[in-house]
Design a protein around this motif. Sequence first.
Motif, PDB file in Angstrom:
ATOM      1  N   ARG A  76       0.818  -1.204   0.000  1.00 41.05           N
ATOM      2  CA  ARG A  76       0.000   0.000   0.000  1.00 41.05           C
ATOM      3  C   ARG A  76       0.859   1.264   0.000  1.00 41.05           C
ATOM      4  NH1 ARG A  76      -1.177   4.434   3.916  1.00 41.05           N
ATOM      5  NH2 ARG A  76      -2.547   5.649   2.571  1.00 41.05           N
ATOM      6  N   HIS A 114       0.992   4.190  -2.730  1.00 38.33           N
ATOM      7  CA  HIS A 114       0.676   5.556  -2.308  1.00 38.33           C
ATOM      8  C   HIS A 114       1.774   6.526  -2.752  1.00 38.33           C
ATOM      9  CE1 HIS A 114      -1.389   8.580   0.134  1.00 38.33           C
ATOM     10  NE2 HIS A 114      -0.179   9.064   0.343  1.00 38.33           N
ATOM     11  N   SER A 162       3.308  11.121  -1.573  1.00 33.22           N
ATOM     12  CA  SER A 162       3.464  11.056  -3.021  1.00 33.22           C
ATOM     13  C   SER A 162       4.781  11.640  -3.490  1.00 33.22           C
ATOM     14  CB  SER A 162       2.318  11.816  -3.700  1.00 33.22           C
ATOM     15  OG  SER A 162       2.521  11.883  -5.094  1.00 33.22           O
ATOM     16  N   HIS A 184      -2.929   9.779  -4.166  1.00 29.78           N
ATOM     17  CA  HIS A 184      -3.989   8.806  -3.907  1.00 29.78           C
ATOM     18  C   HIS A 184      -4.857   9.338  -2.765  1.00 29.78           C
ATOM     19  CE1 HIS A 184      -3.714   5.417  -6.547  1.00 29.78           C
ATOM     20  NE2 HIS A 184      -2.420   5.297  -6.366  1.00 29.78           N
ATOM     21  N   ASP A 244      -5.084   3.260  -3.555  1.00 31.85           N
ATOM     22  CA  ASP A 244      -3.925   2.463  -3.154  1.00 31.85           C
ATOM     23  C   ASP A 244      -4.362   1.360  -2.190  1.00 31.85           C
ATOM     24  OD1 ASP A 244      -4.632   4.441  -1.326  1.00 31.85           O
ATOM     25  OD2 ASP A 244      -2.590   4.890  -0.708  1.00 31.85           O
ATOM     26  N   THR A 284      -5.570  10.391   4.598  1.00 34.41           N
ATOM     27  CA  THR A 284      -4.812   9.148   4.631  1.00 34.41           C
ATOM     28  C   THR A 284      -5.648   8.136   5.402  1.00 34.41           C
ATOM     29  OG1 THR A 284      -2.673   8.111   5.073  1.00 34.41           O
ATOM     30  CG2 THR A 284      -3.512   9.621   6.752  1.00 34.41           C
TER      31      THR A 284
END
Length: 397
Positions: free
Chosen positions: A25, A29, A99, A106, A111, A375
């Motif tokens: 993940r 991301h 990023s 994302h 992700d 997030t």
Amino acid sequence: MDKKDYIGIINKRVDQLYPEFVKIRRFLHENPELSTKEFNTQKYLLKLLDKYDVEIDSNIKGTGICATLKGKFPGKTIAFRGDMDALNIKEETGLPYKSAKDGIMHACGHDSHMTFLMGSLMVLSEFKDQLKGNIKFIFQPAEESVGGAREMIEDGALNNPKVDLIIGSHIWPEIDTGTIGLKKGPIMSSPDIFEIEVIGKGGHAGKPDKVVDPIMLAGEIITSIENKILRPSNPFEPIVITSCSINGGNSYNVVPDTCTIKGTVRTFSEKSRDYVEGKMKNLINSVVNMSGGQSEFKYIRRFPPTINESNTIDFIYESASEIIGASNVLNIKYPSMSSEDFSYFLNEIPGAYIFIGTRNEKKNFIYDLHNQKFTIDEEALKVGIKVFVKSALDYLQ
């Protein structure tokens, strides 16, 4: 295999593989790609898939992937779908794995969605010799733009073998980590868009009798939507019409010839879409014709509304309750006015779209989707994977 046995195995393997899920993940991301440009994402996923005994469908064009884990014994086929694309948003999370691409992020959790699929495959591969049927993993591009689901369907993602049931999910910051959200019937709206060009007659701002003011007409159209379209509509069939942009003129003393309105319409049925499009057309013509103006009206139907099949929701509720606890399987009371091209899959075969909770106020995971600070609580990865794996094994029993 007895259900109690494989619940224990699922829990154990998900806990053991969790560091790998997080690693996948975070790589995704850190390396986001926009719609239809998910080339490196595709390469990364194919490299991971190469470690497992899956068949990759060569008929899928572009950046999508359809991987099938075939069981030892014949049976039904269940599919899981995860979208791949990122957004034009500058990330402001401050994460060490934020990023690496300025202005691309994302911010909608895709992700995580890809990780749900990869993690589920990692666990389900260990059950391959006991499976009565097949499991498809559909990695879909371009959800945020053109609706990549439709193209994947056209390429045969639901065939060879034919899919009997499909499940998709969205990470959801409105419900707590550890929970999932289910809803029968409509869960997301159609995201139609409209553009209205109001054509008047420009001239001197001090001579209103000599002009046909398109800005005044545009304002009347916008304010009339409430009384002439929304108020007479069925209150039990929600409709949202939002004018998001109005542009006309560039001077303080000149009335322009034209003014353009752009906006979106959100509904949950084809009947409501027909109603809004017809009413808007009539309203616009009425307003401009009365004042001697003209208009051009474009109404673009994008994804259909996302409608969950009731039997599939019942199935997921029972399956998920046994592995994460019934108290953690929530009933979502109201549908979202967000949209999802997963609706194209649900128009073809039975299935459901579910929410995976990621809200954790103690850890400050509170920001909404499409926010530059969004997030997830990575503990949600365990929940999504457990629910997918358990659903697959239950369905293929």
